[in-house]
Write an enzyme that holds these catalytic residues in place. Sequence first.
Site, mmCIF file in Angstrom:
data_model
loop_
_atom_site.group_PDB
_atom_site.id
_atom_site.type_symbol
_atom_site.label_atom_id
_atom_site.label_comp_id
_atom_site.label_asym_id
_atom_site.label_seq_id
_atom_site.Cartn_x
_atom_site.Cartn_y
_atom_site.Cartn_z
ATOM 1 N N GLU A 68 1.027 -1.273 -0.116
ATOM 2 C CA GLU A 68 0.053 -0.055 -0.010
ATOM 3 C C GLU A 68 0.818 1.213 -0.091
ATOM 4 O O GLU A 68 0.470 2.192 -0.652
ATOM 5 C CB GLU A 68 -1.017 0.013 1.119
ATOM 6 C CG GLU A 68 -2.121 1.170 1.049
ATOM 7 C CD GLU A 68 -3.181 0.729 2.187
ATOM 8 O OE1 GLU A 68 -4.001 0.158 1.801
ATOM 9 O OE2 GLU A 68 -3.026 1.320 3.333
ATOM 10 N N HIS B 133 6.564 -27.423 2.328
ATOM 11 C CA HIS B 133 5.688 -28.598 1.692
ATOM 12 C C HIS B 133 4.501 -28.063 1.083
ATOM 13 O O HIS B 133 3.610 -28.642 1.080
ATOM 14 C CB HIS B 133 4.995 -29.360 3.046
ATOM 15 C CG HIS B 133 6.337 -29.982 3.601
ATOM 16 N ND1 HIS B 133 6.499 -31.255 3.576
ATOM 17 C CD2 HIS B 133 7.278 -29.702 4.625
ATOM 18 C CE1 HIS B 133 7.651 -31.802 4.239
ATOM 19 N NE2 HIS B 133 8.001 -30.794 4.988
ATOM 20 N N LYS C 132 -13.712 2.694 -2.518
ATOM 21 C CA LYS C 132 -14.736 3.260 -1.932
ATOM 22 C C LYS C 132 -15.941 3.651 -2.901
ATOM 23 O O LYS C 132 -17.046 3.605 -2.782
ATOM 24 C CB LYS C 132 -14.350 4.061 -0.741
ATOM 25 C CG LYS C 132 -14.908 3.878 0.807
ATOM 26 C CD LYS C 132 -14.426 5.120 1.611
ATOM 27 C CE LYS C 132 -13.100 4.594 2.404
ATOM 28 N NZ LYS C 132 -12.920 5.455 3.350
#
Lengths: 530, 530
Positions: free
Chosen positions: B324, B353, B457
């Site tokens: 960010e 793994h 937003k």
Amino acid sequence: MSMDATALWQRYQDWLYYHEGLGFYLDISRMRFSDDWVNTLQPKFDKAFQDLAALEAGAIANPDENRMVGHYWLRDPDLAPSAELKQDIVNTIDQVQRFAKQVHSGEIHPPNAAQFTDILSVGIGGSALGPQFVAEALGSVHAPLQIHFLDNTDPAGIDKVLAKLQDRLASTLVIVMTKSGGTPETRNGMLEVKHAYEQQGLNLAQHAVAVTGIGSSFEKLAKSEGWLDVFPMHDWVGGRTSELSAVGLLPAALQGIDIEAMLAGAKEMDAATRVPQIKGNPAAMLALSWYYAGNGKGEKDMVVLPYKDSLLLFSRYLQQLIMESLGKETDLDGNVVHQGIAVYGNKGSTDQHAYVQQLREGVPNFFATFIEVLEDRDGSSIEVEPGATSGDYLSGFLQGTRQALFENHRDSITVTVPRVDARTVGALIALYERAVTLYASLININAYHQPGVEAGKKAAAAILDLQKRVVKVLQESGTPLSLPDLAAKVGAPDQIEAIYKIVRHLDANHRSLTLSGDRSQPSGLKVAAS
Amino acid sequence: MSMDATALWQRYQDWLYYHEGLGFYLDISRMRFSDDWVNTLQPKFDKAFQDLAALEAGAIANPDENRMVGHYWLRDPDLAPSAELKQDIVNTIDQVQRFAKQVHSGEIHPPNAAQFTDILSVGIGGSALGPQFVAEALGSVHAPLQIHFLDNTDPAGIDKVLAKLQDRLASTLVIVMTKSGGTPETRNGMLEVKHAYEQQGLNLAQHAVAVTGIGSSFEKLAKSEGWLDVFPMHDWVGGRTSELSAVGLLPAALQGIDIEAMLAGAKEMDAATRVPQIKGNPAAMLALSWYYAGNGKGEKDMVVLPYKDSLLLFSRYLQQLIMESLGKETDLDGNVVHQGIAVYGNKGSTDQHAYVQQLREGVPNFFATFIEVLEDRDGSSIEVEPGATSGDYLSGFLQGTRQALFENHRDSITVTVPRVDARTVGALIALYERAVTLYASLININAYHQPGVEAGKKAAAAILDLQKRVVKVLQESGTPLSLPDLAAKVGAPDQIEAIYKIVRHLDANHRSLTLSGDRSQPSGLKVAAS
């Protein structure tokens, strides 16, 4: 490719895949390939469809290990290449169901309690990531047993899990999952858990089941110690595709998850992705999109963004499935190719407040996979403002982000499912397993071995061997030694740095030796037995 | 650069950074830069050190928002550019400590219980990732309060957390963190929690505290409703650097974590990274390594591999802090640069793994950061085989993987800390915050704004607005409409696809309308008010 809203809506509909039985949608309209480009890939896909059919028929699809690859038979045992294999699959599912029922009813119970209350699953890699994903996606606060995981050889991590279970160890069912018993993390976890049981005067064997290779040394141990049960881990099922074998089914069934529905969802997706054409086969459409995004060379990362909290671990599950399958040095002809696709992600809209800033504006080194879940919750929602619910916001954030990424020339795939239930989860597992199988054919690699994991094991064993030699030399030496002298005496003058790391770690844990001197100058340090 | 063992050991020592007070090591010897290359970066670093000094002195380091960037003052209030700011920081820490003490003693308690037992933290982004990382790293099973998080607007996810707390809601302390109150996820989470309290006949205000901007509408709300307390969120602290403000300190103190030690560790690392030279300043050494790995353009992903379970969430914390901050379209001069560094990772040896197969052999599109913790656990360890503990294996896996990656020409950084405690966690937070500050200067970007988050937003708000218009048109229309007709009537013919997604979501939740027709053919669907 630039297009107006009408053309985009047309492209959306042209490429939309819908499966009525599963209520499943796949949208790859925001991957900017052209029809001409798709046509150029047709011959590769023709071969991939043939490879997949051969694999499902029992061909040796893992040539390095001379093994069949049978995970697709697990949810449709009629496809297994022999009656014996088929029976084996059916029997295992029965065994799992029966065992779970007996645990739930209390017929199988620990020596000092009427019921098992918790599961402690000890396993790593494929023996952890699938069960963790499924527990997070489908586990309930009201489940008959709550599950906990030991998936590492970190002493503090083991202590934390055992501290949580301290008061309930006597009613905890331990599942140890390891194909051979040779995975050190799992072996260590089991020994630490055994020690914790002994500290409480309990016998692990009376609280434990094994999921392991039939005939393995670990099966023999479990049987000789009288463990509660042993479930099979077949050599034709790889760790990362074992979620629908006993590895995934046993913990799921114990948590009260509908494993028949998981298997049915996977079977239905398998059937849908057996169609030998690109459009109309969602696994092929995914493989096509991945190929397009990364130029068949993994040039773009796959960012997985489920807009649903319960799918948080899907990206971790896919990291293994995709990166361990595709991340290979050589192709099937022995050419050095350094293949793979990097996968990461957590969940939306949460990640919009973390790294989506970079996805929107920063390095264009990725493509996104949105996962949309249509049903918001069980039951109805309050309005958080007139006409809008929390779920409407979640949905709006997904749409807005997908659109903004596209406008900024970042491609995306959108998978839409009706809800997160056992059937959908089974279908998602099958979809990605099959997309990996097809993509591996497109790029001509063996998706079923993992030479790097073996190499990692060997490298660690070499360090542990070196440690033993270091400790022995120090004990035999009367005086403190410098690192170069120690390395020389150990007969490993080339490994001073490794020896330095070993002694630094032992010293920090007050074991066998002490380190003295200025730590900013390793070459001046002295090591002495303690 | 190819070198033998002796030369490598020399390089290791030449570049080793050690901080005695923190017992902290940084090793960048496995980044294959040359001394000549380092010299070419010196002018950029000279400027970066100046920028950092100016920022710490109160310069406007976030020009787009005309703000000072003050998170370094939080742990050394004497550095704050005014007496008022200094007093503000000191007062906040006092307020947090006092409040936590009163909660622990029961002096502050819920109406129907003698003590608070749990914390429910409602916040997203910087108001979640730091507190989650710290809770995972330092939280104890025996903590005075256990913490839970609502970090999204997912209804099912909210329901799951609330189901877990169902029986303890009356003794749960809710912390709502939002700078303005304008973050929809947090607002929605708070309203859902409020509803859950009401369902049990409880009043949220009597169980809640706010962490918010002084003077914000949300502060006014909390005060008018008589919430238990309000803590400040300063406008000179960004979300992703707020862990050592009230945002992180309050939940930590409530969990019994030593916040003074966190602050002291950060302060000590700040001091160590104020040294205006590359070698000898660990934040500069990190920034140098990042620049080298990705050519100053983020061409390589940063894979973060802590070999310690409790640091599992460090990579998620760093995803936000780094991506960010650095993921920006333009530089400070307005040039389009598409900057950033992609960050992912979980923990070792578990990830060995999973995807380390690809790291070892596949696409070489990353550099690794290993985090080594010297102390294995509190107390002593059992031997899992003669002379070896679980912790020796963990240590061996780290060494082996680092070595194998290097041999395969994959670079890595290794951070070594003595143990995971509050001081170390504070130091790690400070280290990466400062490395980001320096790297941002090197590449000339504003690391302190996040225009893409605002845009996300807005995009969601536009979708919600469209939804309202769609529902209104349908309610006014007497007959079912096709999608094109509906889009035309809404006055948004260009947004058929967005409207289709909206109605598909509403239909799935049995709200306002029903969808009929063949779902594989969206253009033929009909929508009717219900």
